[in-house]
Design an enzyme around this catalytic site. Structure first.
Site, PDB file in Angstrom:
ATOM      1  N   ALA A 249     -15.835  20.029   4.712  1.00 14.21           N
ATOM      2  CA  ALA A 249     -15.876  20.417   6.125  1.00 14.21           C
ATOM      3  C   ALA A 249     -15.821  21.930   6.276  1.00 14.21           C
ATOM      4  O   ALA A 249     -16.487  22.504   7.148  1.00 14.21           O
ATOM      5  CB  ALA A 249     -14.725  19.756   6.883  1.00 14.21           C
ATOM      6  N   ASP A 250     -15.033  22.584   5.439  1.00 12.96           N
ATOM      7  CA  ASP A 250     -14.955  24.039   5.496  1.00 12.96           C
ATOM      8  C   ASP A 250     -16.296  24.681   5.160  1.00 12.96           C
ATOM      9  O   ASP A 250     -16.706  25.655   5.808  1.00 12.96           O
ATOM     10  CB  ASP A 250     -13.889  24.547   4.525  1.00 12.96           C
ATOM     11  N   ALA A 251     -16.972  24.173   4.132  1.00 10.52           N
ATOM     12  CA  ALA A 251     -18.257  24.749   3.743  1.00 10.52           C
ATOM     13  C   ALA A 251     -19.301  24.562   4.843  1.00 10.52           C
ATOM     14  O   ALA A 251     -20.073  25.483   5.146  1.00 10.52           O
ATOM     15  CB  ALA A 251     -18.738  24.117   2.437  1.00 10.52           C
TER      16      ALA A 251
END
Length: 423
Positions: free
Chosen positions: A195-197
């Protein structure tokens, strides 16, 4: 080296420097974002990675960290000689400085930096910058053209806005985890920052959109990006299916509810491959290859949904054939048949793969602390203004004095800020 006539200009090699505390080297090839200044105030992954992506293509990125609490990514994952390796990737192409934003002196320095900055990326909980006197009102007052990218778990408003937010929570709340895993098993989370990427890629896109808007309006603006939203978009038409049909997609393991055969299969030598058949023509080639051409004439074979309903039969045929052949034989046969297959790699095989080598997807970066490190290259190739990695993540605060001197602060003023605890 990649042939420029075939795939655009090659990606330049990194600049070498041996002293980890020395000034960051100048970039010899200006990227398309040269001339932009970005302040990275964020920690961990989504915000800092967005700044990294901008730095890869020429933006001047200054990483601002607390004097006593560096970005936690410096301590995440394996380290060599006490030096965190994740930071070497996340901190590449950034100058590093320390600043306590909650300190009055730190606040004043940040406002001076903001006056000459194009983009600030931050991921504090909503209200934190405002509490320090560094909210949008104060920042835009010193620089009306500033773009402020605010990356949080749940956005700047709403009932969850002030909750702690991490990528894991976004993977859970978006519906990703509910879709992932075997049908009779628990929901599954990815073992990396998915999700961060996705949010980082989206943030860098949002920044460029806001900068383009600035060309029209002459004004900067605030970007409000919530981790829970980009991954929801990446999941495809789930909301549409539910809205129009009441359809909730179940967990199907490695199978797809939309096409078949689509799965992972074990070869005779104990390796694994993945097969995809998103089109009827490719599915037909696979079934001919594995000795089951008769199923192609079945009425249900003509649609992906029809093939998905017969996944047991198709998987048995494909899996049985693959299980009788070594991986090299499987890959060669699929390639000859123009059917879609890929070996399932771990990182050792990624690093040795000839296609990745041809694309220069993994590159060597000289580093003042570790010598030479290998990491992922910039994300794409531009034929006229390519991106490049000029240095890996630098030590905590390595460029503080240089950055402050660039603002016109004297040595005595810098020493005074440091003594007061602002640096």
């Amino acid at each position: 080296m990649t042939d420029p006539s075939l795939s655009g200009a090659p990606r330049p090699a990194a600049d070498e420097h041996t002293d980890p505390g020395s000034p960051a080297p100048e970039s010899p090839v200006p990227g398309p974002l040269a001339g932009l200044r970005v302040l990275d105030l964020a920690t961990l992954f989504a915000g800092p990675l967005a700044a990294t992506l901008l730095g890869d293509f020429g933006a001047e990125v200054i990483k601002v960290e607390h004097p006593h609490r560096p970005d936690p990514s410096r301590g995440h994952g394996p380290a060599k000689d006490g030096i965190g390796l994740w930071w070497k990737l996340l901190g590449r192409n950034k100058r590093t400085m320390t600043l306590d934003l909650s300190h009055p002196g730190g606040r004043d320095v940040l406002l001076r930096l903001a006056a000459g900055t194009d983009v600030i990326v931050e991921n504090f909980r909503p209200g934190t910058l405002e509490r320090w006197g560094l909210g949008w009102d104060e920042l835009s007052a010193v620089n009306p053209r500033l773009v402020l990218a605010r990356v949080t778990g749940f956005g700047q408003f709403g009932p969850y806005a002030r909750r702690p937010g991490f990528g894991t929570l976004a993977e859970a709340m978006s519906g990703f985890a509910a879709l992932t895993g075997e049908p009779d098993g628990p929901p599954t989370l990815p073992p990396f920052g998915l999700a961060d990427a996705i949010a980082a890629l989206t943030t860098s896109y949002a920044v460029l959109a806001a900068l383009r808007g600035r060309e029209t309006t002459g004004r900067g603006q605030v970007i409000d990006l919530a981790l829970i939203e980009p991954i929801l978009t990446a999941l495809g038409p789930q909301p549409l299916w539910y809205d129009q049909l009441g359809h909730v997609q179940p967990r199907t393991g490695n199978r797809s509810p939309n096409v078949a055969p689509r799965n992972t299969y074990r070869t005779a030598d104990g390796s694994w491959v993945a097969v995809s058949t998103s089109t009827e023509s490719v599915a037909g080639r696979v079934m001919r290859l594995v000795g089951r051409p008769e199923v192609i004439d079945e009425p249900w074979f003509a649609t992906g949904a029809g093939r998905a309903r017969h996944a047991d039969e198709l998987d048995a045929a494909v899996g049985g054939w693959i299980a009788r052949h070594d991986r090299a034989e499987v890959l060669a046969a699929f390639e000859k048949a123009e059917a879609a297959v890929a070996p399932i790699y771990d990182i050792r095989e990624v690093m040795a793969d000839p296609q990745y080598a041809a694309l220069e997807s993994i590159t060597e970066v000289p580093d003042g602390e570790l010598g030479t490190v290998r990491m992922q290259n910039v994300l794409f190739r531009l034929s006229e203004t390519p991106g490049a990695i000029h240095w890996a993540g630098r030590p905590h605060g390595a460029d503080t004095d240089e950055v402050l001197a660039g603002l016109g602060l004297t040595d005595a003023e810098i020493d005074g800020l440091r003594t007061a605890g602002a640096l």
